[in-house]
Design a protein around this motif. Structure first.
Motif, PDB file in Angstrom:
ATOM      1  N   SER A 183      38.388  36.579  54.406  1.00 24.34           N
ATOM      2  CA  SER A 183      38.989  37.624  53.577  1.00 24.34           C
ATOM      3  C   SER A 183      38.415  38.965  54.009  1.00 24.34           C
ATOM      4  N   LEU A 184      39.146  40.012  53.745  1.00 23.28           N
ATOM      5  CA  LEU A 184      38.740  41.357  54.160  1.00 23.28           C
ATOM      6  C   LEU A 184      37.636  41.880  53.247  1.00 23.28           C
ATOM      7  N   GLY A 185      36.624  42.494  53.857  1.00 27.25           N
ATOM      8  CA  GLY A 185      35.532  43.082  53.087  1.00 27.25           C
ATOM      9  C   GLY A 185      35.254  44.507  53.524  1.00 27.25           C
ATOM     10  N   PHE A 186      34.299  45.139  52.846  1.00 26.62           N
ATOM     11  CA  PHE A 186      33.948  46.526  53.137  1.00 26.62           C
ATOM     12  C   PHE A 186      32.664  46.589  53.958  1.00 26.62           C
ATOM     13  N   ARG A 187      32.605  47.585  54.848  1.00 29.87           N
ATOM     14  CA  ARG A 187      31.394  47.857  55.614  1.00 29.87           C
ATOM     15  C   ARG A 187      30.509  48.869  54.896  1.00 29.87           C
ATOM     16  N   ALA A 242      37.481  46.532  28.066  1.00 25.80           N
ATOM     17  CA  ALA A 242      36.797  47.717  28.573  1.00 25.80           C
ATOM     18  C   ALA A 242      37.208  47.997  30.011  1.00 25.80           C
ATOM     19  N   VAL A 243      37.334  49.289  30.361  1.00 29.71           N
ATOM     20  CA  VAL A 243      37.626  49.703  31.731  1.00 29.71           C
ATOM     21  C   VAL A 243      36.303  50.010  32.420  1.00 29.71           C
ATOM     22  N   PRO A 244      36.012  49.387  33.567  1.00 34.05           N
ATOM     23  CA  PRO A 244      34.725  49.616  34.227  1.00 34.05           C
ATOM     24  C   PRO A 244      34.532  51.087  34.593  1.00 34.05           C
ATOM     25  N   LEU A 245      33.298  51.555  34.454  1.00 34.74           N
ATOM     26  CA  LEU A 245      32.937  52.910  34.864  1.00 34.74           C
ATOM     27  C   LEU A 245      32.410  52.862  36.296  1.00 34.74           C
ATOM     28  N   GLY A 302      45.317  42.489  48.065  1.00 35.24           N
ATOM     29  CA  GLY A 302      46.399  42.523  49.040  1.00 35.24           C
ATOM     30  C   GLY A 302      46.782  43.914  49.491  1.00 35.24           C
ATOM     31  N   ALA A 303      46.065  44.961  49.044  1.00 40.00           N
ATOM     32  CA  ALA A 303      46.429  46.331  49.415  1.00 40.00           C
ATOM     33  C   ALA A 303      46.243  46.589  50.903  1.00 40.00           C
ATOM     34  N   ARG A 346      42.811  39.575  53.573  1.00 44.11           N
ATOM     35  CA  ARG A 346      43.192  40.619  52.621  1.00 44.11           C
ATOM     36  C   ARG A 346      42.090  40.807  51.589  1.00 44.11           C
ATOM     37  N   LEU A 347      42.171  41.945  50.899  1.00 45.02           N
ATOM     38  CA  LEU A 347      41.267  42.147  49.770  1.00 45.02           C
ATOM     39  C   LEU A 347      41.595  41.135  48.685  1.00 45.02           C
ATOM     40  N   GLN A 348      40.570  40.479  48.162  1.00 45.21           N
ATOM     41  CA  GLN A 348      40.783  39.440  47.162  1.00 45.21           C
ATOM     42  C   GLN A 348      40.640  39.954  45.735  1.00 45.21           C
ATOM     43  N   ASP A 349      39.859  41.014  45.564  1.00 47.82           N
ATOM     44  CA  ASP A 349      39.589  41.524  44.218  1.00 47.82           C
ATOM     45  C   ASP A 349      39.978  42.992  44.123  1.00 47.82           C
ATOM     46  N   THR A 350      40.170  43.436  42.906  1.00 50.71           N
ATOM     47  CA  THR A 350      40.409  44.862  42.670  1.00 50.71           C
ATOM     48  C   THR A 350      39.114  45.632  42.918  1.00 50.71           C
TER      49      THR A 350
END
Length: 570
Positions: free
Chosen positions: A341-345, A369-372, A444-445, A453-457
């Motif tokens: 899956s795609l990740g960030f560097r 709750a919306v995360p800060l 999936g963005a 792909r990105l798996q999480d928001t």
């Protein structure tokens, strides 16, 4: 007459004390301040220096303290060279005796200089005496001289403790500095200045060396060197002192060597070199369809690939004098693709859970709750960069959810894959000062070349810095040669912030609209070979290091623009 009789035991003890005193060892005194003074020559009792009509004889040098000889074979240099090496030895702890070989014949009407280098040191701390012994077999001593400076090729600052050496021009070969001792030499002072003295009227080759092993020879590839393209001709100046152009000291460029290859996982090959592989402009795969992209990072070259099967691949590398072919076996293909899956560097911003707000519903529950998300600082007029860990293939704009100051963004930013690094996304937009922009990247963005792909928001937030807190820099440069190519750089500390190549212009202008307040440096490289980077020298190819010029503007302050008008000179 009264006589005194000494017991036999007392006489024996006295004799023993005398014997011990005669056999005492020379040892360093303990305690007290460290001795930093080199041995001083007792000129009154030594063989006279600067003699004329000198006849072959032992040269006796007497010093004011105990001394020792250090590496006399390499440290003691005689100009002009003798046919036989003289004998040099220490006598009675304070004396140096130099004895010419019985078969040695000194040339008539010739000035000889004996350079002792660091051969004579004090016994306790190893401080070296700075000594030259000069004599002439004729009626005068050669008195011509040459002087100049040795500077660092990159910084332009004077370099201390560099050997500056003259060799006979007749019969010159490039290998001479690596195998022969010089005719004359001097050492640079703290400012990089030197003076060669007692020269005969002649033509010479000039070479400078930061001597790592103290043998007066360029025999280590890592030693810093400098050389003159033209001959040094002594006696042309009416004063008898030749003023020489600065010598630019540099590290000899090392041939590019492939040291290792690493396959961290399927799809990535990391090649490690002995230095940055800037000349490797070409790299290809067989089959060609397997190649995706490449990225040079310091002393490494990253190559990404993707093949339809596990058949062996060939990586073909070429550029400059380097060429090589690396065989690659794509291992772990199935395992990698099955769970990739795609990740960030980049380091993702910190996220905290916000307290739930709003009224409870019929079941007594509050809205989720919306995360800060930690808000990052972003400069206006600059793209936001998202760094992923694998090469990107595509993205879906509709899965990028934007807000500006908690309201949906009216127009979508322009998103593109970075041409310089295939793992990055560039996001451009007319960012408004002081506003906070928030981004939700939905699953999936973004998709990479392996189908990951990105798996999480993932959430980001940026606050656009106000211009009143930033600075501007306006450069107006004029170059000495409009036909030359130049590489321009903007640096802050040791970090390269911006780089551009320009050619075919005599005047050039550029404005950096938004910069953080602070100190900056502008660098101009005379790019003689047009490869868009700085090249050091190569003695064996008779190539001097490329010239650089630097300008440090006044410190940038908030809400202020600095204009730099610079006539570039090297």
């Amino acid at each position: 007459m009264n006589q005194k009789h000494f017991p036999i035991a007392a006489l024996f003890a006295l004799a023993l004390l005398v014997l011990l005193a005669g056999c005492a060892q020379v040892v360093a005194p303990s305690g007290g301040a460290r001795d930093e003074q080199p041995p001083r020559l007792d000129s009154l009792h030594s063989t006279a220096n600067y003699q004329t009509h000198f006849e072959k004889q032992d040269i006796l040098l007497i010093f004011d303290e105990f001394i020792q000889l250090h590496d006399p074979y390499n440290q003691i240099v005689i100009s002009p060279p003798l046919s036989k090496r003289p004998e040099v030895k220490v006598e009675k702890y304070r004396r140096i005796r130099l004895r010419f070989d019985d078969e040695e014949e000194l040339h008539p009407n010739t000035t000889y200089t004996i350079y002792f280098g660091e051969a004579i040191k004090d016994f306790t701390e190893g401080n070296a005496a700075d000594l030259r012994f000069v004599f002439s077999t004729g009626d005068h001593i050669d008195s011509l001289a040459a002087e100049g400076r040795v500077v660092d090729a990159v910084t332009g600052q004077g370099v201390p403790d560099v050997l500056v050496m003259l060799y006979e021009a007749a019969g010159w070969e490039d290998s001479i500095p690596s195998r022969d001792l010089p005719l004359y030499f001097a050492r640079t002072d703290a400012q990089g200045a030197y003076r060669l003295e007692n020269l005969r009227r002649d033509s010479f080759r000039l070479f400078a060396l930061k001597d790592a092993n103290g043998n007066y020879r360029f025999d280590q590839s890592a030693e810093l060197i400098a050389f003159s393209d033209s001959l040094v001709v002594s006696g042309r100046d009416s004063t008898g002192v030749e003023s020489l152009p600065p010598l630019r000291l540099f590290a000899q460029e090392q041939p590019l060597l492939l040291l290792d290859r690493i396959q961290p996982r399927y799809g990535l090959l990391k090649l490690l070199f002995n230095r940055p592989p800037y000349e490797l402009s070409e790299s290809s795969f067989e089959p060609a369809s397997a190649f995706i992209c490449r990225k040079a990072e310091q002393d490494s070259l990253l190559l990404w690939y993707h093949s339809s099967d596990t058949a062996a691949l060939q990586v073909i590398l070429s550029g400059g004098d380097f060429s090589d072919t690396v065989s690659l076996q794509p291992k772990g293909r199935a395992e990698f693709l099955s769970d990739h899956s795609l990740g960030f560097r980049q380091t993702l911003p910190a996220v905290q859970e916000a307290p739930a707000r709003g009224k409870t519903d019929a079941q007594g529950s509050r809205p989720a709750a919306v995360p800060l998300v930690q808000v990052q600082k972003q400069l206006p007029e600059t793209p936001i960069v998202l760094e992923f860990d694998t090469p990107l293939k595509s993205f879906r704009d509709g899965l990028f959810l934007w807000e500006r100051d908690s309201l949906p963004l009216a127009s979508s930013p322009l998103i593109s894959i970075d041409s310089a690094d295939c793992r990055n996304l560039h996001i451009e937009h007319p960012w408004q000062e002081g506003s906070v922009y928030r981004l939700q990247l939905l699953p999936g963005a973004v998709e990479d070349v392996y189908g990951g792909r990105l798996q999480d928001t993932t959430r980001f937030a940026w606050r656009i810095e106000k211009r009143e807190n930033l600075s501007s820099l306006h450069l107006k440069l004029s170059f000495p040669d409009a036909a030359q190519t130049y590489v321009l750089q903007l640096k802050q500390g040791g970090e390269l912030l911006w780089e551009q190549s320009v050619s075919g212009v005599e005047e050039w202008e550029h404005r950096f609209a938004v910069l953080e307040p602070g100190k900056y440096k502008v660098v101009v490289i005379e790019d003689r070979n047009g490869n868009d980077c700085y090249d050091t020298g190569d003695y064996w190819k008779h190539r001097q290091p490329e010239r650089l010029a630097e300008k440090v503007p006044e410190e940038l302050r908030p809400n202020w623009e600095v204009e730099v008008v610079w006539k570039v000179e090297f």
